[in-house]
Design an enzyme around this catalytic site. Structure first.
Site, PDB file in Angstrom:
ATOM      1  N   ARG A   1      -5.346   5.620   0.774  1.00  0.00           N
ATOM      2  CA  ARG A   1      -4.453   4.478   0.957  1.00  0.00           C
ATOM      3  C   ARG A   1      -4.724   3.607  -0.248  1.00  0.00           C
ATOM      4  O   ARG A   1      -5.836   3.094  -0.411  1.00  0.00           O
ATOM      5  CB  ARG A   1      -4.744   3.720   2.253  1.00  0.00           C
ATOM      6  CG  ARG A   1      -4.206   4.397   3.517  1.00  0.00           C
ATOM      7  CD  ARG A   1      -2.696   4.256   3.601  1.00  0.00           C
ATOM      8  NE  ARG A   1      -2.089   5.065   4.653  1.00  0.00           N
ATOM      9  CZ  ARG A   1      -1.842   4.652   5.876  1.00  0.00           C
ATOM     10  NH1 ARG A   1      -2.194   3.440   6.255  1.00  0.00           N
ATOM     11  NH2 ARG A   1      -1.243   5.443   6.744  1.00  0.00           N
TER      12      ARG A   1
ATOM     13  N   ARG B   1       4.118   0.548   2.394  1.00  0.00           N
ATOM     14  CA  ARG B   1       4.309  -0.604   3.279  1.00  0.00           C
ATOM     15  C   ARG B   1       4.013  -1.852   2.469  1.00  0.00           C
ATOM     16  O   ARG B   1       2.886  -2.085   2.031  1.00  0.00           O
ATOM     17  CB  ARG B   1       3.391  -0.533   4.499  1.00  0.00           C
ATOM     18  CG  ARG B   1       3.734  -1.603   5.559  1.00  0.00           C
ATOM     19  CD  ARG B   1       3.016  -1.380   6.868  1.00  0.00           C
ATOM     20  NE  ARG B   1       1.726  -2.013   6.916  1.00  0.00           N
ATOM     21  CZ  ARG B   1       1.476  -3.283   7.285  1.00  0.00           C
ATOM     22  NH1 ARG B   1       2.489  -4.054   7.644  1.00  0.00           N
ATOM     23  NH2 ARG B   1       0.265  -3.752   7.301  1.00  0.00           N
TER      24      ARG B   1
ATOM     25  N   GLU C   1      -6.414   7.264   7.804  1.00  0.00           N
ATOM     26  CA  GLU C   1      -5.271   8.008   8.360  1.00  0.00           C
ATOM     27  C   GLU C   1      -4.703   8.994   7.341  1.00  0.00           C
ATOM     28  O   GLU C   1      -4.232  10.079   7.695  1.00  0.00           O
ATOM     29  CB  GLU C   1      -4.198   7.024   8.824  1.00  0.00           C
ATOM     30  CG  GLU C   1      -2.972   7.709   9.395  1.00  0.00           C
ATOM     31  CD  GLU C   1      -1.965   6.731   9.953  1.00  0.00           C
ATOM     32  OE1 GLU C   1      -2.358   5.694  10.518  1.00  0.00           O
ATOM     33  OE2 GLU C   1      -0.758   7.028   9.851  1.00  0.00           O
TER      34      GLU C   1
ATOM     35  N   ARG D   1       4.184  -7.310  12.547  1.00  0.00           N
ATOM     36  CA  ARG D   1       2.863  -6.959  13.071  1.00  0.00           C
ATOM     37  C   ARG D   1       2.036  -8.235  13.209  1.00  0.00           C
ATOM     38  O   ARG D   1       2.378  -9.273  12.645  1.00  0.00           O
ATOM     39  CB  ARG D   1       2.126  -5.995  12.114  1.00  0.00           C
ATOM     40  CG  ARG D   1       2.772  -4.637  11.996  1.00  0.00           C
ATOM     41  CD  ARG D   1       1.933  -3.670  11.155  1.00  0.00           C
ATOM     42  NE  ARG D   1       2.595  -2.365  11.072  1.00  0.00           N
ATOM     43  CZ  ARG D   1       2.076  -1.290  10.500  1.00  0.00           C
ATOM     44  NH1 ARG D   1       0.882  -1.351   9.945  1.00  0.00           N
ATOM     45  NH2 ARG D   1       2.731  -0.138  10.468  1.00  0.00           N
TER      46      ARG D   1
ATOM     47  N   CYS E   1       1.301  10.799   9.410  1.00  0.00           N
ATOM     48  CA  CYS E   1       2.246  10.255  10.402  1.00  0.00           C
ATOM     49  C   CYS E   1       3.652  10.268   9.803  1.00  0.00           C
ATOM     50  O   CYS E   1       3.831   9.850   8.652  1.00  0.00           O
ATOM     51  CB  CYS E   1       1.847   8.829  10.766  1.00  0.00           C
ATOM     52  SG  CYS E   1       3.009   8.012  11.879  1.00  0.00           S
TER      53      CYS E   1
ATOM     54  N   THR F   1       6.043   8.328  10.103  1.00  0.00           N
ATOM     55  CA  THR F   1       6.581   7.017   9.713  1.00  0.00           C
ATOM     56  C   THR F   1       6.245   6.678   8.265  1.00  0.00           C
ATOM     57  O   THR F   1       6.835   5.767   7.690  1.00  0.00           O
ATOM     58  CB  THR F   1       5.994   5.869  10.580  1.00  0.00           C
ATOM     59  OG1 THR F   1       4.577   5.799  10.376  1.00  0.00           O
ATOM     60  CG2 THR F   1       6.305   6.071  12.043  1.00  0.00           C
TER      61      THR F   1
ATOM     62  N   GLU G   1      -1.753  -3.350  12.436  1.00  0.00           N
ATOM     63  CA  GLU G   1      -0.989  -2.696  13.486  1.00  0.00           C
ATOM     64  C   GLU G   1      -1.687  -2.847  14.843  1.00  0.00           C
ATOM     65  O   GLU G   1      -2.917  -2.806  14.911  1.00  0.00           O
ATOM     66  CB  GLU G   1      -0.892  -1.215  13.145  1.00  0.00           C
ATOM     67  CG  GLU G   1       0.187  -0.526  13.899  1.00  0.00           C
ATOM     68  CD  GLU G   1       0.329   0.915  13.418  1.00  0.00           C
ATOM     69  OE1 GLU G   1      -0.634   1.465  12.872  1.00  0.00           O
ATOM     70  OE2 GLU G   1       1.423   1.458  13.611  1.00  0.00           O
TER      71      GLU G   1
ATOM     72  N   ARG H   1       0.856  -1.204   0.000  1.00  0.00           N
ATOM     73  CA  ARG H   1       0.000   0.000   0.000  1.00  0.00           C
ATOM     74  C   ARG H   1       0.880   1.237   0.000  1.00  0.00           C
ATOM     75  O   ARG H   1       2.013   1.201   0.483  1.00  0.00           O
ATOM     76  CB  ARG H   1      -0.938   0.009   1.191  1.00  0.00           C
ATOM     77  CG  ARG H   1      -0.288   0.007   2.573  1.00  0.00           C
ATOM     78  CD  ARG H   1       0.115   1.352   3.102  1.00  0.00           C
ATOM     79  NE  ARG H   1       0.407   1.330   4.527  1.00  0.00           N
ATOM     80  CZ  ARG H   1       1.175   2.214   5.136  1.00  0.00           C
ATOM     81  NH1 ARG H   1       1.793   3.157   4.440  1.00  0.00           N
ATOM     82  NH2 ARG H   1       1.366   2.147   6.437  1.00  0.00           N
TER      83      ARG H   1
HETATM   84  P1  ADP Z   1      -1.573  -0.237   6.958  1.00  0.00           P
HETATM   85  O1  ADP Z   1      -1.080  -1.306   6.097  1.00  0.00           O
HETATM   86  O2  ADP Z   1      -2.471   0.661   6.203  1.00  0.00           O
HETATM   87  O3  ADP Z   1      -0.450   0.448   7.625  1.00  0.00           O
HETATM   88  P2  ADP Z   1      -2.601  -2.112   9.010  1.00  0.00           P
HETATM   89  O4  ADP Z   1      -1.310  -2.597   9.534  1.00  0.00           O
HETATM   90  O5  ADP Z   1      -3.639  -1.788  10.030  1.00  0.00           O
HETATM   91  O6  ADP Z   1      -2.499  -0.794   8.129  1.00  0.00           O
HETATM   92  O7  ADP Z   1      -3.180  -3.209   8.018  1.00  0.00           O
HETATM   93  C1  ADP Z   1      -4.380  -2.997   7.361  1.00  0.00           C
HETATM   94  C2  ADP Z   1      -5.053  -4.291   6.977  1.00  0.00           C
HETATM   95  O8  ADP Z   1      -4.315  -4.945   5.967  1.00  0.00           O
HETATM   96  C3  ADP Z   1      -5.175  -5.285   8.124  1.00  0.00           C
HETATM   97  O9  ADP Z   1      -6.416  -5.927   8.073  1.00  0.00           O
HETATM   98  C4  ADP Z   1      -4.096  -6.282   7.828  1.00  0.00           C
HETATM   99  O10 ADP Z   1      -4.343  -7.558   8.363  1.00  0.00           O
HETATM  100  C5  ADP Z   1      -4.129  -6.292   6.321  1.00  0.00           C
HETATM  101  N1  ADP Z   1      -2.883  -6.792   5.731  1.00  0.00           N
HETATM  102  C6  ADP Z   1      -1.659  -6.255   5.852  1.00  0.00           C
HETATM  103  N2  ADP Z   1      -0.750  -6.978   5.184  1.00  0.00           N
HETATM  104  C7  ADP Z   1      -1.423  -8.004   4.614  1.00  0.00           C
HETATM  105  C8  ADP Z   1      -1.049  -9.110   3.788  1.00  0.00           C
HETATM  106  N3  ADP Z   1       0.223  -9.292   3.386  1.00  0.00           N
HETATM  107  N4  ADP Z   1      -2.017  -9.966   3.416  1.00  0.00           N
HETATM  108  C9  ADP Z   1      -3.300  -9.792   3.791  1.00  0.00           C
HETATM  109  N5  ADP Z   1      -3.711  -8.788   4.559  1.00  0.00           N
HETATM  110  C10 ADP Z   1      -2.787  -7.897   4.965  1.00  0.00           C
HETATM  111  N1  ARG Z   2       0.655   6.926  16.465  1.00  0.00           N
HETATM  112  C1  ARG Z   2       0.828   5.520  16.622  1.00  0.00           C
HETATM  113  C2  ARG Z   2       1.979   5.264  17.551  1.00  0.00           C
HETATM  114  O1  ARG Z   2       2.770   6.149  17.746  1.00  0.00           O
HETATM  115  C3  ARG Z   2       1.073   4.835  15.297  1.00  0.00           C
HETATM  116  C4  ARG Z   2       2.385   5.136  14.636  1.00  0.00           C
HETATM  117  C5  ARG Z   2       2.726   4.433  13.348  1.00  0.00           C
HETATM  118  N2  ARG Z   2       1.602   3.874  12.695  1.00  0.00           N
HETATM  119  C6  ARG Z   2       0.747   4.524  11.924  1.00  0.00           C
HETATM  120  N3  ARG Z   2      -0.308   3.891  11.526  1.00  0.00           N
HETATM  121  N4  ARG Z   2       0.968   5.759  11.534  1.00  0.00           N
HETATM  122  O2  ARG Z   2       2.104   4.173  18.080  1.00  0.00           O
END
Ligand code: ADP
Ligand code: ARG
Length: 342
Positions: free
Chosen positions: A215, A266, A211, A295, A257, A259, A300, A112
């Site tokens: 995305r 990501r 966020e 994760r 954010c 990060t 997250e 993403r």
């Molecule tokens: P972001 O990727 O936007 O930083 P999250 O870590 O919250 O946010 O992940 C968002 C969603 O994507 C979650 O439901 C997570 O389980 C799913 N996800 C992330 N990576 C994968 C993957 N490789 N395969 C399937 N689902 C994924």
């Molecule tokens: N603000 C949260 C923390 O500091 C998330 C930081 C990174 N993740 C994100 N989705 N931006 O723990």
């Protein structure tokens, strides 16, 4: 506003870098959109268990509050104040194979990127009218997509909770009520202006006004990282024909954010590592070596289930999109090889 009272055991970057001196220097500053230090740090103050704890309100936030953001950006991405971010989203430069062609360990792959529209503040301080406008612009363009990227837009408002929960459980949709986003102002007027676009196969998805304003997501079963990257690069290209994203020479794509700055990318796999994950120290050593983050499988701040983890690139700024994916690829090759040897 007074200097915040951080608990003794607070480990966030906010409490590490917001010294009394930095606080005094920044506390009366404001960006042209009216974003203040108090707004920037509220999430980390309300949630002392944050890892980072700060958010931006606009592109200018990163300059106006540089004394706080710069050291955080340096520590998270290893990227210095005078460096320039260089992008390379060319799939032809990504020379990789499928690290698990029989899909024995890798369940799925997802990449993403976050984007925000030029001409609007970030979600932390966007007005309801502006947020609705973003939704209209982005969903309007998406609805015109053809071929593999063709799909439908589903606003969150009016979606039944059963549909919403199913989409979340199947990893397609963002969750609701995140306390970090809540304190950052990112959940205001929920669920208005939010929604998800996806194609029929749910291999191309766009989250609107979570966020970040966009995305953009490409995902599929198995470990064909390159195919996922190619689809994402095409989709981002298509979107960019119709809208201008917020970016700067120094920080690349601007995100709420710190990060996510730079590539805002990501790239992750859901991967079974039942043996290696028992050895926490080794697991951490290997993931650290390849700049990877671990994760849980519901995203997250979630826990792992059944020895399955979400492994992704940690750095996003100061390296290109191609390099982000190479971080993941190289690390995953090594993780698979260690898992098999145990
Ligand atoms: P972001 O990727 O936007 O930083 P999250 O870590 O919250 O946010 O992940 C968002 C969603 O994507 C979650 O439901 C997570 O389980 C799913 N996800 C992330 N990576 C994968 C993957 N490789 N395969 C399937 N689902 C994924
Ligand atoms: N603000 C949260 C923390 O500091 C998330 C930081 C990174 N993740 C994100 N989705 N931006 O723990």
């Amino acid at each position: 506003m007074k200097y915040p009272n951080f608990p003794k055991d607070c480990k966030s970057m906010l409490c590490k870098y917001l010294t009394k001196e930095v606080f005094d220097e920044l506390k009366d500053r404001k960006t042209p959109n009216g974003f203040t230090l108090e707004m920037a740090i509220n999430s980390g103050v309300k949630n002392p268990d944050s890892s980072i704890g700060v958010y931006a309100g606009d592109k200018e936030s990163y300059e106006v509050f540089d004394l706080l953001f710069d050291p955080i950006i340096q520590e998270y991405h290893g990227f210095g104040k005078n460096e320039k971010h260089v992008s390379d989203f060319d799939p032809n430069k990504l020379d990789i194979d499928n690290p698990d062609p029989k899909s024995e360990l890798i369940l799925s792959t997802r990449i993403r990127v976050g984007r925000n529209l030029d001409g609007f503040p970030l979600g932390t301080i966007i007005s309801k009218e502006q947020r609705d406008e973003v939704e209209k612009i982005v969903s309007g363009t998406l609805k015109s997509f053809k071929g593999d990227l063709q799909g439908e837009y589903f606003p969150l408002k009016g979606m039944t909770s059963a549909v919403q929960e199913k989409l979340i459980k199947e990893h397609f949709l963002f969750k609701e009520g995140d306390r970090f986003l809540e304190a950052a102002g990112l959940n205001r007027d929920w669920p208005e202006g939010r929604g998800i676009f996806h194609n029929k196969k749910k291999t191309f998805l766009v989250w609107i006004n979570e966020e970040d304003e966009l995305r953009i997501i490409s995902m599929q079963q198995g470990g064909d990282i390159k195919e996922v990257f190619v689809r994402l690069a095409n989709a981002v290209n298509e979107l960019e024909k119709d809208m201008k994203f917020l970016k700067s020479d120094h920080l690349g794509y601007i995100t709420s954010c710190p990060t996510n700055l730079g590539t805002a990318m990501r790239a992750s796999v859901h991967i079974k590592l039942p043996k290696l994950s028992q050895d926490k120290k080794l697991f951490k050593t290997v993931t650290d070596k390849f700049h990877l983050q671990i994760r849980g499988i519901h995203g997250e701040h979630s826990k792992s289930e059944g020895g399955i983890f979400d492994i992704s690139n940690r750095r996003r700024l100061g390296i290109s999109e191609v390099e982000c994916v190479k971080d993941l690829y190289n690390g995953v090759k090594e993780l698979i090889s260690i898992e098999r040897s145990l």
